[in-house]
Scaffold this motif. Structure first.
Motif, PDB file in Angstrom:
ATOM      1  N   LEU A  71       0.842  -1.207   0.000  1.00 34.85           N
ATOM      2  CA  LEU A  71       0.000   0.000   0.000  1.00 34.85           C
ATOM      3  C   LEU A  71       0.871   1.249   0.000  1.00 34.85           C
ATOM      4  O   LEU A  71       0.570   2.230  -0.687  1.00 34.85           O
ATOM      5  CB  LEU A  71      -0.937  -0.013   1.210  1.00 34.85           C
ATOM      6  N   SER A  80      -2.964  10.999  -7.247  1.00 38.65           N
ATOM      7  CA  SER A  80      -3.932  11.797  -6.489  1.00 38.65           C
ATOM      8  C   SER A  80      -3.577  11.818  -5.009  1.00 38.65           C
ATOM      9  O   SER A  80      -3.387  10.781  -4.385  1.00 38.65           O
ATOM     10  CB  SER A  80      -5.337  11.224  -6.685  1.00 38.65           C
ATOM     11  N   THR A  82      -5.470  12.605  -2.551  1.00 38.25           N
ATOM     12  CA  THR A  82      -6.524  11.996  -1.745  1.00 38.25           C
ATOM     13  C   THR A  82      -6.341  10.487  -1.714  1.00 38.25           C
ATOM     14  O   THR A  82      -6.454   9.855  -0.674  1.00 38.25           O
ATOM     15  CB  THR A  82      -7.897  12.300  -2.365  1.00 38.25           C
ATOM     16  N   ASP A  85      -3.386   9.418   0.558  1.00 32.40           N
ATOM     17  CA  ASP A  85      -3.739   9.422   1.975  1.00 32.40           C
ATOM     18  C   ASP A  85      -4.625   8.232   2.313  1.00 32.40           C
ATOM     19  O   ASP A  85      -4.498   7.652   3.391  1.00 32.40           O
ATOM     20  CB  ASP A  85      -4.435  10.733   2.353  1.00 32.40           C
ATOM     21  N   MET A  86      -5.524   7.848   1.395  1.00 33.88           N
ATOM     22  CA  MET A  86      -6.414   6.714   1.679  1.00 33.88           C
ATOM     23  C   MET A  86      -5.608   5.425   1.763  1.00 33.88           C
ATOM     24  O   MET A  86      -5.845   4.589   2.628  1.00 33.88           O
ATOM     25  CB  MET A  86      -7.497   6.606   0.596  1.00 33.88           C
ATOM     26  N   TYR A  87      -4.659   5.233   0.837  1.00 33.45           N
ATOM     27  CA  TYR A  87      -3.809   4.025   0.896  1.00 33.45           C
ATOM     28  C   TYR A  87      -3.033   4.006   2.199  1.00 33.45           C
ATOM     29  O   TYR A  87      -2.893   2.966   2.845  1.00 33.45           O
ATOM     30  CB  TYR A  87      -2.829   3.981  -0.276  1.00 33.45           C
ATOM     31  N   LYS A  90      -5.045   2.906   5.166  1.00 31.65           N
ATOM     32  CA  LYS A  90      -5.194   1.445   5.238  1.00 31.65           C
ATOM     33  C   LYS A  90      -3.868   0.806   5.644  1.00 31.65           C
ATOM     34  O   LYS A  90      -3.844  -0.149   6.427  1.00 31.65           O
ATOM     35  CB  LYS A  90      -5.655   0.911   3.874  1.00 31.65           C
ATOM     36  N   GLN A 117       6.885   8.891   6.286  1.00 32.82           N
ATOM     37  CA  GLN A 117       7.675   9.529   5.234  1.00 32.82           C
ATOM     38  C   GLN A 117       6.785   9.803   4.020  1.00 32.82           C
ATOM     39  O   GLN A 117       6.820  10.887   3.444  1.00 32.82           O
ATOM     40  CB  GLN A 117       8.809   8.583   4.834  1.00 32.82           C
ATOM     41  N   MET A 120       4.370  12.610   4.558  1.00 30.91           N
ATOM     42  CA  MET A 120       5.042  13.894   4.462  1.00 30.91           C
ATOM     43  C   MET A 120       5.123  14.325   3.000  1.00 30.91           C
ATOM     44  O   MET A 120       4.910  15.478   2.665  1.00 30.91           O
ATOM     45  CB  MET A 120       6.443  13.739   5.036  1.00 30.91           C
TER      46      MET A 120
END
Lengths: 214, 711
Positions: A71, A80, A82, A85-87, A90, A117, A120
């Motif tokens: 992931l 993307s 968004t 951040d979703m990966y 999870k 990391q 960031m």
């Protein structure tokens, strides 16, 4: 009666080793597939496979670890913010489960640092303060637990490599860290052939670039 | 022996004959869009596959009997259903439902701008405050957002036709009595708190939650930082002073100290001032902050600050050309805010806080001495509890006590006001696309001995992934100010009713918002308290008969993508307002309002020199000012206001330590902006109210010791 019992015992033994064998085969198959991954979708496909293994086995930390790793690798490539951040959301869930199954594991702390990391990198200007410190803390803990693990220094090194010179980063500063990591890779002996061994090629490639003056 | 072989033989035979079931199908979302990369599998087995780019999947399984097919996909609710594994191929179409996380749901936001890293639907980031405008002041940044007025001669937030007293600053849920440094005539004071102290900012231009009150127009809610990320020491060197700070971080707690000394004297030698300073402002300030993580989710915070300031200047006496009036000010302020926050009942939150402040100001105007002492305390408790899905209920109460003493030479006025309030609010998510926040706030003020009950409602309807329609309605009460309460306790609450409607689009890198509002003001306090400088106006008796209205449209556009490494935002406000309050003889557009306000803020990052450049341009049509010679009250308009400021933040290395050099120039174009006029008693002489210096510059360096890179 006694022969039936022995038959059952032999069968259970056979089925038991068959199950372990099935697990090993599945993990190995997906580890091999990781070498040919190129797109984010490829890594998600492997992450899904490891997720299935992890949930079916439920008490083995390694498939949770590999789900999380894939992931994070997908989050590097996806375009993307968004999605990234979703990966990572999870990935954190899975590494926490791995951590609860196998506390104080150097590879697990390495992934925790890797997740910070990557977080960031999604928005460096806003996030470097919070996640930079978190990443360093986790990498340091990983080294503390197992000083022979080459991966934390590889990730610290690659971070320094991409940090601008004005901040005290750059290829020259990254070189000694990456060299130390490469030395550790050369000495590293995994406990078995399912254990993580990734990263050496990237370290070698980066050092080559640094020595060629890039 | 034979039976073993039979058993083994039977076993292998049975295994060979076991049938395979083929499962295939398609995964889509509610809008029939395919979902690639979803994980489809049989529970407790390895059997499964990822969906293709068109959402289709196909796999075979040797499992038999009743199985559970599970589909999981990031951002969507995991789906499971029974499936018969009987050897017959199955085609299954599955529609996944979006996860009710912050990304997937509507966000209640009418009338507010949020800056934080937490909420995905934010409009600003905390870094924006540090890099906007010329002075890294929160309030200056807010003046570039729609809804605020450009008021150059005095501090405060003037929102949608409201005066500065109609806007309150709140830190960690509790109101701050003195958020600005002490007031000096015609010179705006800075905000007291550095933007670096806060992790989140919510600026509301109306329609705010029942959890807050006593602000007819707007609230600024500041959330302080949690645990400091690392141990760090830093020094600040500026043209106007120096300071330092040290933060110590332990595993679950952090302690920070900070202090600074300012003396604008040397700077005023270089930058010619139009103000005639006797003693250029000097000051010392210090703060300490402690954070402690408690158990799993709790956080205990203490923040305290102290500041001392001294200045004096001379002002031209308009009645006597040969005379200069002398004004001196000494001020002391102590502030402490402590609070505790935790998760309770597993899915609820608990917050308790207490804040105390002492503010003492001594103003000497020629031979007169005006003193003001405020001792202010407030306590607040708020509890939230999850109800169902994402919906939750909020319940809480707060008490505020103000002990104020004012003195004019030998005369003394005392005010002791105790204010208490309770609030109940429900955030209901009817669906992922429609949410409502309904609240009720009840307030009691001891001074006027009255109770009010204020309903508040906020609706949000999500039109698509990125856009929303929002509506807010609310009643807002405010006890008349100290100057009125010292004269009489017969007043009633001042009241404002807000109606707000907005459309917003918040994409990955572009944001657009347009908001229309109508504010009805009622029961505004009326009465003449000070005759200066309104000498020839009729005396107005004290009452709550004031009223007014404010209506307008605010537009905001932000873009982080179109131009490489550049982001910018544009805001425009149209305001139409009139009011009859205080000593106004008639309904008139107040001095702190103007029809058109426009701002552009742009920032550009240059990687080669690791510098962030910023530009802020503001324009506003002229504001009304009082001219005793004009029979039409507030009939005059000042000329339009223009300001262009530039700033640069250079991230660099000083003797091996990470450093940021910040420099800025305000009013580069040297426009002589006039905010209004002061008149002599006979109205024959006037003096333009202008900023202390035509242009001002600032340069400072912030060094993080011992840190070679921010990593």
């Amino acid at each position: 009666m006694k022969t039936l019992l022995s038959a059952v015992l032999i069968l259970t033994f056979v089925i038991g080793t068959y199950a372990d064998d099935k697990y090993e085969k599945a993990v190995k198959k997906n580890l091999d597939k990781m070498d040919t991954c190129k797109t984010a979708a490829d890594y998600i496909s492997i992450a899904n496979a490891f997720e299935r293994i992890a949930l079916a086995e439920s008490n083995k930390w390694l498939p949770f670890y590999y789900t999380s790793l894939n992931l994070v690798l997908a989050s590097y490539i996806d375009s993307s913010n968004t999605q990234k951040d979703m990966y990572l959301d999870k990935a954190i869930e899975f590494i926490h489960t791995a951590d609860s199954l196998e506390p104080n594991n150097s590879e697990i702390y390495t992934i925790k640092g890797m997740i910070s990391q990557s977080r960031m990198q999604v928005d460096p200007m806003s996030r470097w303060q919070k996640y930079g410190a978190d990443a360093t803390m986790n990498f340091n803990k990983a080294v503390e637990i197992d000083s022979l693990n080459p991966r934390p220094e590889y990730l610290i090194g690659i971070g320094v490599y991409y940090t601008p010179k004005q901040f005290g980063g750059g290829p020259e500063k990254a070189k000694p860290i990456l060299e130390k990591s490469l030395y550790k890779y050369e000495q590293f002996v995994p406990a078995n052939d399912l254990m993580p061994i990734w990263g050496k090629e990237t370290v070698e490639r980066l050092l080559k670039q640094i020595n060629e003056g890039k | 022996m034979k039976s073993i072989f039979t058993a083994l033989f039977l076993f292998t035979f049975v295994t060979a004959v076991m049938s395979q079931t083929k499962l295939s199908g398609k995964i889509t979302d509610k809008e029939k869009q395919p979902l690639p990369g979803a994980n489809i599998y049989l529970k407790d087995t390895y059997d499964g596959i990822s969906s293709e780019s068109d959402g289709s999947f196909s796999f075979t399984t040797d499992e038999e009997g009743e199985g559970i097919l599970v589909v999981s996909f990031v951002g969507y609710k995991t789906h499971s259903q029974n499936v018969k594994l009987d050897g017959k191929s199955k085609f299954i179409e599955i529609v996944l439902e979006e996860e009710s996380t912050e990304l997937g749901t509507v966000v209640i936001s009418a009338g507010s701008f949020e800056a934080s890293d937490e909420n995905k639907a934010v409009i600003l980031r905390p870094l924006d405050i540090l890099t906007t405008g010329a002075d890294a002041d929160i309030y200056s940044t807010l003046e570039t957002l729609p809804g605020t007025q450009q008021i150059g001669e005095t501090e405060g937030l003037f929102v949608r036709g409201g005066s500065a007293s109609e806007a309150k600053t709140i830190i960690d849920e509790m109101v701050v009595q003195n958020p600005f440094y002490s007031s000096v005539p015609d010179i705006p004071a800075r905000g007291r708190f550095s933007p670096m102290l806060f992790k989140g900012t919510v600026f509301s231009t109306g329609g705010y939650s029942a959890q807050y009150g006593q602000a007819l127009s707007s609230i600024l809610v500041l959330k302080s930082q949690d645990l400091a990320p690392r141990t760090q020491t830093s020094i600040n060197l500026m043209a106007l002073g120096f300071g330092g700070s040290h933060v110590q971080r332990w595993e679950n707690s952090s302690l920070a100290f900070e202090g600074g000394y300012y003396n604008l004297g040397p700077y005023f030698q270089i930058q010619k001032q139009r103000t005639d300073w006797e003693q250029a402002p000097i000051g010392i300030e210090g703060s300490a902050s402690y954070r402690q993580k408690v158990a799993e989710n709790g956080m205990f915070k203490v923040f305290s600050s102290y500041s001392f300031g001294d200045l004096s200047l001379r002002m031209q006496n308009l009645d006597n050309a040969a005379q200069k009036d002398f004004f001196a000010q000494k001020s002391n302020n102590f502030f402490i805010n402590t609070n505790y926050r935790d998760i309770i009942f597993g899915d609820g939150t608990f917050f308790a806080g207490y804040s105390f402040s002492v503010d003492k100001v001594k103003n000497d105007i020629n031979k007169d001495r005006v003193k003001r002492d405020d001792i202010f305390q407030t306590g607040k408790i708020t509890i939230t509890k999850n109800l169902f899905a994402n919906s939750f209920i909020t319940l809480g109460g707060e008490i505020q006590n103000l002990n104020a003493k004012t003195g004019f030479n030998d005369l003394e006025g005392k005010l002791n006001e105790t204010y208490s309030a309770g609030y109940l609010e429900a955030d209901v998510f009817f669906t992922n696309d429609f949410a409502a926040r309904i609240g009720l706030r009840a307030e009691h003020s001891k001074s006027i001995d009255r109770i009010n009950v204020a309903p508040r409602i906020s609706l949000a309807y999500r039109l698509g992934i990125y856009d929303q329609l929002n509506f807010a309605y609310g009643e807002f009460y405010q006890t008349p100010g100290q100057d009125y309460l010292l004269i009489s306790k017969e007043f009633n609450y001042e009241k404002a009713t807000h109606y707000i409607l907005n459309y917003q689009y918040i994409g990955d890198s572009r944001t657009f918002r347009i908001e229309a509002y109508y504010k009805d003001y009622d029961k505004l306090a009326k009465g003449t308290v000070y005759t200066y400088p309104y000498f020839n106006l009729p005396q107005v008796s004290f009452s709550n008969n004031g009223n007014g209205y404010a209506k307008g449209i605010d537009v905001f556009w932000r873009d982080r993508e179109t131009i490489d490494l550049t982001e910018y935002w544009i805001s425009y406000s149209y305001l139409d307002t009139k009011r009859d309050f205080r000593n106004y003889p008639v309904l008139a557009a107040p001095t702190f309002s103007t029809p058109h306000t426009f701002s552009v803020v742009a920032k550009h990052w240059v990687q080669e020199i690791t510098t962030y450049f910023g530009l802020t341009y503001s324009f506003a049509t002229g504001r009304p000012y009082f001219n005793p010679n004009n029979p039409e009250f507030l009939g005059d308009r000042a000329k339009s206001f223009y300001n262009l400021s530039l700033n640069a933040s250079i991230l660099t290395n000083v003797f091996g330590n990470f450093a940021v050099i910040f420099c800025s120039i305000d009013n580069i174009l040297g426009v002589n902006n006039i905010y209004g006029y002061n008149y002599s008693s006979d109205g024959k002489v006037r003096e333009a109210i202008v900023s202390p210096a035509l242009r001002s510059a600032f340069i400072g360096m912030f060094i993080s010791l011992g840190e070679t890179n921010p990593y």
